[in-house]
Design an enzyme around this catalytic site. Structure first.
Site, mmCIF file in Angstrom:
data_model
loop_
_atom_site.group_PDB
_atom_site.id
_atom_site.type_symbol
_atom_site.label_atom_id
_atom_site.label_comp_id
_atom_site.label_asym_id
_atom_site.label_seq_id
_atom_site.Cartn_x
_atom_site.Cartn_y
_atom_site.Cartn_z
ATOM 1 N N GLY A 15 0.795 -1.227 0.000
ATOM 2 C CA GLY A 15 0.000 0.000 0.000
ATOM 3 C C GLY A 15 0.826 1.276 0.000
ATOM 4 N N GLY A 17 4.094 1.830 -0.839
ATOM 5 C CA GLY A 17 4.913 1.996 -2.027
ATOM 6 C C GLY A 17 4.085 2.392 -3.245
ATOM 7 C CG PHE A 116 -11.736 -2.415 13.867
ATOM 8 C CD1 PHE A 116 -12.543 -3.001 12.920
ATOM 9 C CD2 PHE A 116 -10.415 -2.856 13.973
ATOM 10 C CE1 PHE A 116 -12.070 -4.001 12.089
ATOM 11 C CE2 PHE A 116 -9.932 -3.854 13.158
ATOM 12 C CZ PHE A 116 -10.758 -4.431 12.211
ATOM 13 C CD GLN A 243 -1.129 -4.581 16.882
ATOM 14 O OE1 GLN A 243 -1.435 -4.545 15.692
ATOM 15 N NE2 GLN A 243 -1.543 -3.663 17.746
ATOM 16 C CG HIS A 245 -4.502 -9.606 15.529
ATOM 17 N ND1 HIS A 245 -5.590 -10.333 15.944
ATOM 18 C CD2 HIS A 245 -5.004 -8.564 14.824
ATOM 19 C CE1 HIS A 245 -6.694 -9.749 15.498
ATOM 20 N NE2 HIS A 245 -6.364 -8.676 14.817
ATOM 21 C CG LEU A 255 -5.661 -11.117 10.864
ATOM 22 C CD1 LEU A 255 -5.269 -10.772 12.289
ATOM 23 C CD2 LEU A 255 -5.338 -9.956 9.938
ATOM 24 C CD GLU A 258 -9.109 -5.027 16.697
ATOM 25 O OE1 GLU A 258 -7.932 -5.418 16.693
ATOM 26 O OE2 GLU A 258 -9.430 -3.839 16.794
ATOM 27 N NE ARG A 289 -5.561 -5.359 15.986
ATOM 28 C CZ ARG A 289 -5.348 -5.095 14.714
ATOM 29 N NH1 ARG A 289 -4.130 -4.798 14.292
ATOM 30 N NH2 ARG A 289 -6.335 -5.122 13.850
ATOM 31 C CG HIS A 358 -1.061 -8.445 13.305
ATOM 32 N ND1 HIS A 358 -1.435 -9.138 12.180
ATOM 33 C CD2 HIS A 358 -1.774 -7.276 13.282
ATOM 34 C CE1 HIS A 358 -2.357 -8.429 11.517
ATOM 35 N NE2 HIS A 358 -2.558 -7.293 12.151
ATOM 36 N NE ARG A 400 -1.007 -1.683 12.965
ATOM 37 C CZ ARG A 400 -2.080 -2.410 12.612
ATOM 38 N NH1 ARG A 400 -3.261 -1.825 12.469
ATOM 39 N NH2 ARG A 400 -1.964 -3.708 12.409
#
Lengths: 585, 235
Positions: A15, A17, A116, A243, A245, A255, A258, A289, A358, A400
């Protein structure tokens, strides 16, 4: 050896780049180098959504989003940067929609939003100090938000005729004095080493999940950008903040978004208790998280986990009480994963989950314009930029919030692209050193010709298991110190690795050996940063220092590679609107 | 338990033609992914074994291969999905040039994908807010937007095997994705690309693509919608 010259090189086609590439104006040459075909990038694995206070479903404001992000970061996030991100979020999402991204929609045809973890609003909007309740802020496309975002960005790159070098593996930066003057890369198809001379380089190389054995991350997540910076005398920031998750599929780490909890899913222990009510009485299962992962591990440690067939423990994520339409329309992918990989039918039975490595909150220190900085005075490295998970702006601080990673990519990818566009207009190429590729060539030669006893696969597994054991969710001085010793030995043993494949065509044996070097550098930075920080903040949880200590530790870690042991330094946190408070949900 | 992978090998630096090699591997249970076994073979026995992979859970589309004669993803095919009491035959995707072992040349596949203008074209100035779209219209795109470009469909298609110029099911699915987007203005310009003998009309509804698709996309249905749109345009 082939030489190339481009005004701009972007390393990584996820995303950040791709979004950056779209900002390079016509008239300048730009190439994107990626070790996989662009749509294979790990952005595509993001599921639940992208955060922005659009207010399409209920009242919301970017200030609330900012506050949540600051609090979620355990006050380590830089508030100037967080303000930029949460304000710009609204424009950024609208822009994605205009680019063609297919979103789920509200009955009025606007972009749909869901709840979320950690995203809240004051119960009484006119009283900002009132109790905070969950808010619908995550813009989504079923549970494939990252996938459609990645494809939309790539599609727009095709439209703009962006030039790609697919399956090129970047092995080193080229430094020319203080400035970055390009990269060295290996064409995977032929093993040929190429030198790319450039005015500006952006590292958008993603994270390092593969440092750990249980991870949601793709096999390509090997910390390549971190290692490139670290090995060129530049620092990494806040690497101790890893992190986990809370809901990875048990044993596999795949994954489970959430969004499952955002849509009403709950976590249960072995007595069927909804245990998050004890840990976060107001937002419960939608706590951030770091807190949910610690809660799960605490349940397991205190004997309330569920024992699996192989003797390892998990807790249950239950969505079976949700209406079938919600499961089918809003969570099709993740419920599919549960069926495919564990043979569990989520409409009828709970999904076994465990925390999974994660996301890297830390990374390459940058300004909010993605310019890489090299010290606590934030001195800019001319020509070098970083964005996305590879970068540490820092908008995520110690932890995050879900939906903020996709947001980070497009906000800071774009800002970096714009900064590069300005920079290349006023700058000439820095001279290209003649020995630019030497380090890469000798490393490849050494690995290819080594008769050493160590094998990359086995050594990597050892690293991953030790990192799980000693630098996981809960940490302490004893285990972290042990890991620093392990790191030394792993590094020495790495010098003795040999590979089976001596050929030049698509040599993934060689690739994996080079990637392992990057994992070792990254793991070293994580371990030493974690050992030094004697407090618990966000995802960095020290059993021997259980409290947050703002007096001593409200500061960013900088770590530099050095011969004997890495060197540490610290820099202040930007605090503008919100003074640190105790973090309770 | 022990399982045998019978893997097609080919290294252009050494071999004149492909051959098969058997690996006897230990699998914990029948929920092991074929990708896990490929890794086991590579990491424990033979580092020269070459294949692409990345996400390992069916979202990146890197590891399309042929398993017991069927195009599938190595990471979303489990042992229990195949007959593992006999050797499991692993081959590269068919009708593509082999680069090495299971790695094939995808450039023609990507070229055809790019040919259908795989991006939104909207000629009106962007509004301040999002362009409105009903959830019903949005959901018409979701199935086609699931595509991960793994090439399992196109390389399973007999029409693709017999006509190298046929644009193939994956590219047609992408054409549908944009032609049926209510926000798209490309209209005839987009449809012209697929309204050719080597375009949508080369699809003979054999349904191999549907069977091969690891994301369970009904590709043939989408191509039939595209054909309907083309036919309506003629009238």
């Amino acid at each position: 050896m082939t030489k190339h010259q481009y005004d701009v090189l972007i390393i990584g086609a996820g995303g950040a780049g791709l979004r950056a590439a779209l900002e390079i104006p016509e008239g300048f040459s730009c190439a994107v180098l990626s070790k996989v075909f662009p749509t294979r990038s790990h952005t595509g694995a993001a599921q639940g959504g992208i955060g922005a206070a659009l207010g399409n479903e209920e009242e919301d404001s970017w200030e609330w989003h900012m506050f949540d992000t600051v609090k979620g970061s355990d006050y380590l996030g830089d508030q100037d940067a967080i303000e930029i991100m949460t304000k710009d979020a609204i424009r950024a999402i609208i822009e994605l929609e205009h680019m063609g991204m297919p979103f789920s929609r509200t009955p009025e045809g606007k972009i749909a939003q869901r709840r979320f973890g950690g995203h809240t609003k004051p119960e009484n909007p006119s009283d900002p100090d009132s109790k905070r309740i969950a808010v619908k802020r995550s813009c989504y496309s079923a549970d494939r938000t990252g996938h459609v975002m990645l494809h939309t960005l790539y599609e727009n790159c095709i439209k703009q005729k962006v030039h790609f070098f697919s399956e090129y593996f970047v092995t080193d930066l080229i430094m020319s004095g203080d400035a970055c003057a390009g990269v060295v890369a290996m064409d995977i198809a032929t093993s040929e080493v190429h030198v790319f001379h450039a005015k500006a380089v952006m590292l958008a190389t993603g994270g390092y999940g593969r440092v750990y054995r249980i991870t949601s991350n793709a096999h390509v997540g090997t910390g390549d950008g971190f290692a490139a910076v670290y090995n060129n005398g530049l620092p990494l920031q806040d690497m101790e903040f890893v992190q986990f998750h809370p809901t990875g599929l048990w044993k596999l780490g795949i994954l489970i978004s959430e969004a499952a909890r955002g849509e009403g899913g709950i976590l249960l222990n072995n007595t069927g208790e909804r245990f998050m009510e004890r840990y976060a009485p107001t937002v419960k299962d939608l706590a951030p998280r770091d807190m949910v992962s610690r809660a799960i591990l605490t349940e397991i440690r205190e004997g309330r986990g569920i024992k699996g067939s192989d003797g390892t423990y998990y807790v249950n994520l239950d969505v079976s009480h949700l209406p079938k339409e919600i499961i089918d329309d809003k969570l099709p992918e993740i419920t599919g994963f549960a069926r495919t990989y564990l043979g569990v039918e989520p409409t009828k039975e709970p999904i076994p989950v465990q925390p999974t490595a994660h996301y890297a909150m830390g990374g390459i220190p940058t300004t909010p314009d993605a310019e890489v900085t090299k010290d606590k005075k934030k001195t800019i490295v001319p020509g070098l930029y970083a964005a996305g998970e590879a970068a540490c702006v820092s908008v995520h601080g110690g932890n995050r919030l879900g939906t903020n990673s996709l947001l980070d990519l497009i906000v800071f990818g774009r800002r970096g692209g714009k900064a590069i566009a300005r920079f290349i207009g006023e700058t000439d190429f820095a001279p290209l050193p003649t020995d630019a590729a030497d380090r890469t060539l000798s490393k490849i030669d050494r690995i290819r010709n080594s008769k050493g006893k160590e094998k990359p696969g086995a050594l990597r597994l050892e690293l991953q298991e030790k990192m799980m054991e000693k630098v996981g969710i809960f940490r302490n001085e004893k285990e972290l110190t042990e890991m620093t010793v392990e790191m030394k030995s792993l590094r020495e043993r790495y010098q003795n690795i040999s590979i089976d494949d001596k050929g030049v065509v698509f040599n993934t044996d060689l690739m994996e050996a080079l990637e392992l070097g990057n994992l070792i550098d990254t793991a070293e930075a994580i371990t030493h940063s974690a050992l030094a920080r004697q407090e618990s903040r966000g995802a960095h949880s020290r059993e021997d220092y259980p409290a947050r200590d703002d007096k001593k530790w409200l500061k960013h870690t900088l770590i530099y590679k050095a011969d004997a042991a890495p060197k540490l330094d610290y820099k202040p946190v930007s605090i503008t609107r919100f003074q640190p408070k105790e973090r309770k949900y | 338990m022990k399982v045998i992978l019978r893997i097609q090998r080919y290294n252009p630096e050494k071999d004149t033609e492909p051959y098969y090699q058997e690996f006897t591997l230990e699998a914990g249970d029948d929920k092991v992914r074929i990708l896990d076994l490929l890794h086991e073979a590579k990491w424990k026995y033979d580092g020269t074994l070459t294949f692409r992979r990345s996400c390992a859970h069916g979202v990146c589309g890197s590891d399309g291969i042929r398993i017991n004669g069927r195009n599938r993803l190595a990471c979303s095919t489990l042992l229990r999905d195949v007959n593992y009491r006999k050797p499991i035959v692993i081959e590269p995707l068919p009708s593509t040039a082999i680069i090495k072992d299971l790695v094939v040349d995808m450039s023609d596949f990507y070229k055809k994908y790019e040919a259908v203008k795989p991006y939104l074209v909207n000629n009106s100035p962007p509004p301040e807010h999002e362009r409105l779209q009903s959830n019903e219209d949005a959901e018409k795109l979701f199935e086609s937007a699931k595509c991960i470009l793994c090439a399992c469909c196109t390389t399973s298609c007999p029409s693709s095997w017999s006509d190298q110029n046929y644009i193939g099911p994956a590219a047609l699915l992408k054409a549908y994705r944009f032609a049926f987007d209510t926000r798209d203005d490309a209209g005839d310009e987009r449809l012209d690309v697929v309204d050719t003998p080597d375009g949508a009309w080369r699809c003979h509804t054999i349904f191999n693509c549907v069977e091969a698709c690891p994301k369970e996309i009904n590709i043939t249905w989408h191509i039939s919608q595209l054909k309907k749109r083309l036919a309506q345009r003629e009238m």
